[in-house]
Every structure is written in C-alpha cells, then in structure tokens.
Design an enzyme around this catalytic site. Sequence first.
Site, PDB file in Angstrom:
ATOM      1  N   LYS A  24      39.725  30.300  27.766  1.00  0.00           N
ATOM      2  CA  LYS A  24      40.457  31.451  27.224  1.00  0.00           C
ATOM      3  C   LYS A  24      41.114  31.131  25.882  1.00  0.00           C
ATOM      4  O   LYS A  24      41.038  31.927  24.941  1.00  0.00           O
ATOM      5  CB  LYS A  24      41.517  31.923  28.227  1.00  0.00           C
ATOM      6  CG  LYS A  24      40.915  32.576  29.449  1.00  0.00           C
ATOM      7  CD  LYS A  24      41.948  33.220  30.356  1.00  0.00           C
ATOM      8  CE  LYS A  24      42.769  32.199  31.096  1.00  0.00           C
ATOM      9  NZ  LYS A  24      43.544  32.785  32.215  1.00  0.00           N
ATOM     10  N   GLN A  37      39.304  27.889  33.015  1.00  0.00           N
ATOM     11  CA  GLN A  37      40.549  28.464  32.481  1.00  0.00           C
ATOM     12  C   GLN A  37      40.707  28.101  31.001  1.00  0.00           C
ATOM     13  O   GLN A  37      41.230  28.889  30.216  1.00  0.00           O
ATOM     14  CB  GLN A  37      41.721  27.929  33.304  1.00  0.00           C
ATOM     15  CG  GLN A  37      43.084  28.350  32.820  1.00  0.00           C
ATOM     16  CD  GLN A  37      44.161  27.968  33.824  1.00  0.00           C
ATOM     17  OE1 GLN A  37      44.118  28.390  34.972  1.00  0.00           O
ATOM     18  NE2 GLN A  37      45.110  27.155  33.411  1.00  0.00           N
ATOM     19  N   SER A  85      51.644  28.261  -7.828  1.00  0.00           N
ATOM     20  CA  SER A  85      51.813  26.860  -7.461  1.00  0.00           C
ATOM     21  C   SER A  85      53.307  26.546  -7.434  1.00  0.00           C
ATOM     22  O   SER A  85      54.076  27.082  -8.238  1.00  0.00           O
ATOM     23  CB  SER A  85      51.106  25.975  -8.500  1.00  0.00           C
ATOM     24  OG  SER A  85      51.690  24.690  -8.517  1.00  0.00           O
ATOM     25  N   ASN A 123      38.997  34.888  40.709  1.00  0.00           N
ATOM     26  CA  ASN A 123      37.797  34.473  39.968  1.00  0.00           C
ATOM     27  C   ASN A 123      37.056  35.659  39.352  1.00  0.00           C
ATOM     28  O   ASN A 123      36.612  35.602  38.213  1.00  0.00           O
ATOM     29  CB  ASN A 123      36.839  33.699  40.889  1.00  0.00           C
ATOM     30  CG  ASN A 123      37.455  32.410  41.397  1.00  0.00           C
ATOM     31  OD1 ASN A 123      38.582  32.082  41.031  1.00  0.00           O
ATOM     32  ND2 ASN A 123      36.737  31.685  42.237  1.00  0.00           N
ATOM     33  N   TYR A 148      32.748  28.690  40.591  1.00  0.00           N
ATOM     34  CA  TYR A 148      33.991  28.670  39.816  1.00  0.00           C
ATOM     35  C   TYR A 148      34.574  27.268  39.781  1.00  0.00           C
ATOM     36  O   TYR A 148      34.551  26.541  40.773  1.00  0.00           O
ATOM     37  CB  TYR A 148      35.036  29.625  40.441  1.00  0.00           C
ATOM     38  CG  TYR A 148      36.358  29.515  39.703  1.00  0.00           C
ATOM     39  CD1 TYR A 148      36.575  30.209  38.515  1.00  0.00           C
ATOM     40  CD2 TYR A 148      37.376  28.667  40.168  1.00  0.00           C
ATOM     41  CE1 TYR A 148      37.760  30.076  37.810  1.00  0.00           C
ATOM     42  CE2 TYR A 148      38.563  28.529  39.471  1.00  0.00           C
ATOM     43  CZ  TYR A 148      38.753  29.237  38.288  1.00  0.00           C
ATOM     44  OH  TYR A 148      39.921  29.094  37.591  1.00  0.00           O
ATOM     45  N   THR A 206      20.271  28.721  -8.900  1.00  0.00           N
ATOM     46  CA  THR A 206      19.770  27.968  -7.750  1.00  0.00           C
ATOM     47  C   THR A 206      20.169  26.528  -8.016  1.00  0.00           C
ATOM     48  O   THR A 206      20.246  26.109  -9.174  1.00  0.00           O
ATOM     49  CB  THR A 206      18.234  28.060  -7.572  1.00  0.00           C
ATOM     50  OG1 THR A 206      17.611  27.382  -8.668  1.00  0.00           O
ATOM     51  CG2 THR A 206      17.736  29.502  -7.528  1.00  0.00           C
ATOM     52  N   HIS A 207      20.457  25.780  -6.969  1.00  0.00           N
ATOM     53  CA  HIS A 207      20.947  24.401  -7.111  1.00  0.00           C
ATOM     54  C   HIS A 207      22.199  24.333  -7.992  1.00  0.00           C
ATOM     55  O   HIS A 207      22.421  23.319  -8.665  1.00  0.00           O
ATOM     56  CB  HIS A 207      19.883  23.470  -7.704  1.00  0.00           C
ATOM     57  CG  HIS A 207      18.531  23.597  -7.073  1.00  0.00           C
ATOM     58  ND1 HIS A 207      18.123  22.811  -6.024  1.00  0.00           N
ATOM     59  CD2 HIS A 207      17.501  24.446  -7.331  1.00  0.00           C
ATOM     60  CE1 HIS A 207      16.887  23.148  -5.669  1.00  0.00           C
ATOM     61  NE2 HIS A 207      16.492  24.149  -6.445  1.00  0.00           N
TER      62      HIS A 207
END
Length: 430
Positions: free
Chosen positions: A327, A324, A280, A112, A319, A157-158
């Site tokens: 991770k 686990q 493409s 742990n 714990y 803006t916008h």
Amino acid sequence: MSHLLWQKPGVTVNQNIQRFLAGNDIVDDRHLFTFDIQASRAHAEGLHNIGVLTALECRNLCESLTRLDGLFQTGEFILDERFEDAHSAIEAYLIEQHGDTGRKIHTGRSRNDQVLVASRLYLRDALKQLAFHNRKIAEISLQRAESEAMLPLPGYTHMQRAMVSSAGMWWAGWAESFIDDLGLAESSIEWINANPLGSGSGFGVNMPLDREHTTTALEFNRVQVAATYAQLSRGKFELQALAALSQSLLDLRRLAWDLSLFTSAEYSFVTLPSEYTTGSSLMPNKRNPDLIELLRASYAVVAGARTEIESLLSLPSGYHRDLQFSKGPLLRAFHHGLAALALVPDLIDRLQWQPEKMLAAIEPGMFATDCAMELAASGVPFRDAYQQAAKATLPSFGANPEASLKARVSLGSAGNLGLDILKKRLQEFP
Ligand code: ARG
C-alpha cells in the site's frame, strides 16, 4: 489500539508488536477509507439480499456508513492509533452505533477481500485521474502543434545539430505519446475493473454471497471469479496501474529534460512563466528551473514503488501479511505522480519559444539531408546524392528553414503533421 477485531480470551497482546504489525496502516488506510465504506455498503446490501440482514438492519448500517464517511471527510472522525486499520475502525463504528447488527457486517467477509476491494476502487479512481491528465496534456500539445507547425526549431540527434525541425513537430510527438498513455490508462482500468469482494480470505465462504450485486453496486465490469485469483491479483494489479503511471512519467521525464536544456543560456529556446522558476539562495543572478527538475525526478518515485511491490510479490499463493507493504509505495507513487502530471498542462500551455534563438541555431549543414533527398528525387542514386550533398551544397530553396519544413510532406512531418488523425484518436476515448 483499543479495538482488535480478532482478540480472544487468553491471547496476550504486546503493544510494541502490535504497533509494528499495524505499521503505517492507519495513515495509508486514510486513502482507502471512503472506498472501504462504499464496499461495506455494497456488502451490507448483498447480505440483505441473501437474508442475513433484515431490510431495517441493512438500512441502518448503510446510513451509518454514509454518516461515517461524512464525519471522515469533515475531519470529525479521525483514523488514528485507537484502531489497527480502516477495516477495524469501520466495524467498531457500526458496532458502537448498532450493537449486534453492527456485529453482523463482517459475515462472509475477510479483511483479505475487504482490503482488496478498497484498493481496487482506489486504483480505478487513480487511473481515471491519470487518464484525465494524459488527455489534458495531449490536448494542449495538439493545439500548440497546430499553431506552431512551421516555427523552426533545430532537430538534434546524439545532442548534435541534425536537421531543421519545428516546434509543431516537437509538440506533436508529445501529443501522440500522451494519447498512447491515455489509451494505456483506459485499458488498465478495463483490466483491473473486477470485483474481488466475496472471495473471503481467499477460499470463498459457505454462504451464497450475492457477488453479482456487489459487482453492479460498485460499478465493476466483471466478477473476479476464482476466490484464489482475487488474492493472487493483489500486487499484480497494483503493478499494472503503476506501469501505466510510469509511462506518463517517463514521457514527462524526457519532456522535462528538453525543457531543462532549452531554458539554459546555451540554448535559450524557451522561457518559462516566472512562477515555474525559483531563485538561488546565494547567487542573485539566477532563476532556476527547479520545478522542471522535480517533474523529471518524479519518475524515480514510481520506479522505486514498482521495484518495492515487485520484490514483495516473491510469495506463494494465498494471502500473506507481506502484502500490506504494497500500500505505501502504491499510494506514494500515485500521490506524487498525479501531482506532477497535474502541473504539466498549464506549464506547457504558457511556455514561450524564443524564435530568433531557435533560428540562430540552425546552420547550413542541417539542410544537407534535404539536398540529398532532392537530388535522389530527380533520379540520382541516393548514395551518390548523399556524397554530393555532403560537400555543403544546399537544396534548391537554399538555407530556408520554413521552405525545408514545408517540403517535409511525408505523414508526420512538419508539412503534413497529420494532426487530424491524432485529434480523431483522442476524441475516440470515452
Ligand atoms: N492491513 C492488512 C493488509 O493490508 C489487512 C488485511 C489483514 N488480514 C489478515 N489476515 N491479517 O493486508
């Protein structure tokens, strides 16, 4: 799985259940292995300091740990299904090499606190890489801000044309943002740089473990004092590291968005180096900014990881094996996020502006605010100036983007970007 540390006579083991319990550990733990070895060395030295290991035993174990690390780095030692996890593999190796001495390494330690210390070292290392990328991006943005301060770029803006802006203003924004991100990465390192080793399974052990030694040896800046807090911090510290990472990737998402717009034919403000675009499979005419799009999408990986870990932490103290599962998302997010950020410095260093297209998108209405401000400066009440300027009048310098930029003198605008302040702040980080 031939080495179960906890196997006892009379305890039956079902392989399917064991495989599920081990989950992805042997793969995930490959990223923690070296850190686990570093911490095991410090632990062995600590055991020697309190007389559990003789000097010779300690030296033998430390040498074998260094050798194992080397074998792991060269691929001669593989963490695979023979083991339950990295911790078991390291202990098994020491026992194979040193018999009874190897059997002493786990004295006063639990998996742990072992997994906690290994992940803590991983987090610190990952945050240092994050800080490095943030710094690089800020540096290049600052350089370009300086040389392109007066290069006119329409400001929106916008998504509507708003005012004249400049490439320099665009860069300065990213520079300051990534400096903040650098600061966040650095302060997160400070926040998590505490030693959980020696907290055992979460309740300490009846032995005077040399926690000061392991703290110094592993270059932590403090001991995580309460044994119970060491366990509480699992997931919590991971989330802080991911929060720092996600700020950088949020910035990257918006930067990538700008570039994806700016490289479209509708804007045509920017061209990318050809290796940053792809073709493409069907349409021969196309070059696509796929890389920009995957940089933009990278934030989602980190956001997903944060949600996953946050959901796991719905637990009482102490714990729990649930942890686990923190991770996988953590490793995935840092692996992906750092790889994305590592590509940015070169990309932003080499992207090219198309000044004539940028100029062509600046229309007379975008000088209306300049006009209103000029009138206001000459004593007209702003609300009246606003009404007058709305009637498509131009400022005294006319529809001249460079003059508009030069006149923008308040700190942080094109005529006074304040880059020295930003440079100074950047230099102040260690
Ligand atoms: N793989 C485990 C984890 O990541 C290691 C700790 C196991 N501890 C235990 N008490 N079963 O959490």
